[in-house]
Design an enzyme around this catalytic site. Structure first.
Site, short mmCIF file in Angstrom:
data_model
loop_
_atom_site.label_atom_id
_atom_site.label_comp_id
_atom_site.label_asym_id
_atom_site.label_seq_id
_atom_site.Cartn_x
_atom_site.Cartn_y
_atom_site.Cartn_z
N LYS A 1 0.86 -1.19 0.00
CA LYS A 1 0.00 0.00 0.00
C LYS A 1 0.89 1.23 0.00
O LYS A 1 1.78 1.37 0.83
CB LYS A 1 -0.89 0.01 1.25
N GLN B 1 7.07 3.96 3.93
CA GLN B 1 5.67 3.56 3.91
C GLN B 1 5.43 2.28 4.68
O GLN B 1 4.39 2.09 5.32
CB GLN B 1 5.19 3.39 2.46
N LYS C 1 5.28 3.39 8.28
CA LYS C 1 4.11 4.25 8.47
C LYS C 1 2.85 3.39 8.55
O LYS C 1 2.01 3.56 9.45
CB LYS C 1 3.99 5.24 7.31
N LYS D 1 5.35 1.82 -3.06
CA LYS D 1 5.30 3.17 -3.64
C LYS D 1 5.51 3.06 -5.14
O LYS D 1 6.12 2.11 -5.62
CB LYS D 1 6.39 4.06 -3.03
N GLY E 1 -2.90 8.14 -4.54
CA GLY E 1 -2.28 9.32 -5.11
C GLY E 1 -1.14 9.82 -4.25
O GLY E 1 -0.95 9.40 -3.11
N ASP E 2 -0.36 10.71 -4.81
CA ASP E 2 0.74 11.36 -4.10
C ASP E 2 0.98 12.67 -4.85
O ASP E 2 0.10 13.14 -5.59
CB ASP E 2 1.98 10.46 -4.08
N SER F 1 -7.17 5.63 3.47
CA SER F 1 -7.13 4.76 2.29
C SER F 1 -7.60 3.36 2.66
O SER F 1 -8.32 2.72 1.89
CB SER F 1 -5.71 4.71 1.72
#
Length: 446
Positions: free
Chosen positions: A92, A113, A116, A128, A167-168, A378
């Site tokens: 993710k 990530q 996190k 990512k 998104g980013d 998310s």
């Protein structure tokens, strides 16, 4: 550099293997600095090669994206997807379209990530993706064609139970829509394979606000626990005018703070009496925040974004991009009265700036903890897609507040146990690592 000979050896291996990848090496170094004491207490970590496995992504996908511009000319960009760890759940992490995207930024973002997502307590691995494509100056047709061709390769590697992108930077509702639409067409299925979708086709309320709101909810817990205080009347400055920066500024204002400065690529705006957040919202939705806001209000407009860190403030929220806040900027913040810094972007502070804040007893919240609100919502979106049932706004927002409070307490508790109560960098790294480590041990060597 490290007390642990094991960490020293692994870090030297990273320096050799990942030479020329400074962002990834920086992320690994920051993480390792928190791990020294844990390593000495837990010999199984070395025996089972836990750290070696953590710094090597499970899969790194690098592909060509060819598309045709409005003049009929073929263009070529690089596309990436790094699937760093699936030990806690499906990969993710967001997709970033920006000229700075390369192997190093993808690996650093995927590495961060992983931890996190671990802090959220939710079943998500780390990943990512992105491309060095930029939508600036591109027509909607060009953006659509690029997104569709990016997905023509990516679809092979993702799925609702495999890898769920979001998104980013550079990937907003428009890009998500084009990406999802092509995935749906290729696979002939409408599943929750992407998050950050539009509300009309499976998106979640609060998703666009989640990272910025979550950042402020985290800061609110810091103020309460460390200072028995609140946002009321605190001066706040925010870098970046994308979704994270905008909604962090809005929520800080809603919680009683005075947002005195914001920045974007065109500079920064400053009003010691506080910015008009209604006007900020109106202008930001149309782009070019600092230029248009200064033109409409006559407030101070600096042409260099970095100079915003010289503005007197109580709380600084860097929400733009990695390594935007260096040692010099950290010194300006401390000298001008800032007592709390919380990262809304991924690794926006350099390692030297982080150390300076810690050495000067500035309350500091690392991005892997403070900006986890986006990925938390998310997961809520994934849950709603699986249920085929949307949740109301207040329910999602309440869940987000609860998640951010839990993340803070995990970081604070680990910091008190292993380091000191004010070292949330180590607290976040250790709390996240322990969850990943436990799962890796239970699943065996793979």
């Amino acid at each position: 550099m490290f007390k642990s000979a094991y960490l020293e050896r692994v870090f030297n291996d990273v320096l050799k293997k990942d030479f020329g990848q400074p962002e990834f090496i920086q992320a690994v170094e920051t993480f390792f600095l928190s791990m020294d004491d844990i390593i000495s207490q837990t010999p199984q970590i070395e025996k089972y090669g836990i750290i070696e496995r953590l710094v090597e992504p499970e899969r790194f996908i690098h592909f060509r994206v060819t598309w045709v511009d409005d003049q009929g000319i073929a263009r070529v960009n690089r596309g990436y997807r790094v699937q760093f760890s699936s030990v806690l759940g499906p990969y993710k992490g967001g997709i970033r379209f920006h000229p700075t995207v390369n192997a190093s930024t993808m690996k650093f973002l995927g590495f961060e990530q992983t931890f996190k997502n671990a802090l959220t307590g939710l079943p998500m691995g780390g990943g990512k993706g992105g491309s060095d494509f930029s939508s600036i100056g591109k027509s909607d047709g060009e953006i659509m064609r690029f997104c569709q061709n990016y997905m023509l390769e990516l679809y092979r590697h993702i799925g609702a139970d495999t890898d769920v992108p979001a998104g980013d930077i550079g990937v907003g509702n428009k890009e998500i829509g084009y990406l999802f639409g092509m995935y749906k067409k290729i696979r002939n299925e409408h599943t929750g394979v992407m998050t950050g979708k539009g509300l009309s086709y499976g998106g979640s309320l609060v998703r666009k606000e989640a990272t910025g709101y979550g950042l402020c909810y985290f800061v609110a817990e810091m103020l309460k626990v460390y200072k028995s205080d609140r946002f009321d009347d605190k001066k706040v400055i925010v870098s970046g005018s994308g979704k994270v920066g905008l909604y962090a500024a809005i929520k800080a204002h809603d919680l009683g703070a005075k947002v005195v400065a914001m920045s974007d690529i065109n500079g920064y705006i400053y009003d010691p009496n506080g910015l008009d957040m209604n006007l900020v919202t109106e202008i930001t939705n149309n782009g070019e925040l600092t230029l248009k806001y200064a033109e409409k209000t006559g407030c101070i407009h600096g042409k260099t974004p970095k100079d915003m860190w010289k503005v007197p403030t109580d709380i600084a929220l860097p929400c733009a991009i990695q390594n935007e806040l260096d040692l010099e900027s950290a010194e300006h913040l401390v000298n001008n009265g800032c007592f709390l810094v919380a990262e809304g972007a991924n690794m926006p502070c350099t390692l030297e700036a982080e150390r300076y804040f810690i050495d000067h007893q500035i309350l500091f919240a690392p991005g892997k903890a403070a900006n986890a609100g986006g990925v938390a919502v998310s997961l809520f979106e994934m849950s709603q897609n699986a249920m085929h049932y949307p949740w109301p706004y207040d329910e999602v927002d309440d869940k987000l507040k609860g998640i951010m409070k839990e993340i803070f307490m995990k970081c604070y508790t680990a910091a008190r146990k292993y380091k000191n109560p004010y070292d949330l960098i180590s607290g976040a790294n250790i709390a996240a690592f322990m969850r990943v480590y436990e799962a890796m041990m239970e699943q065996g060597i793979q």
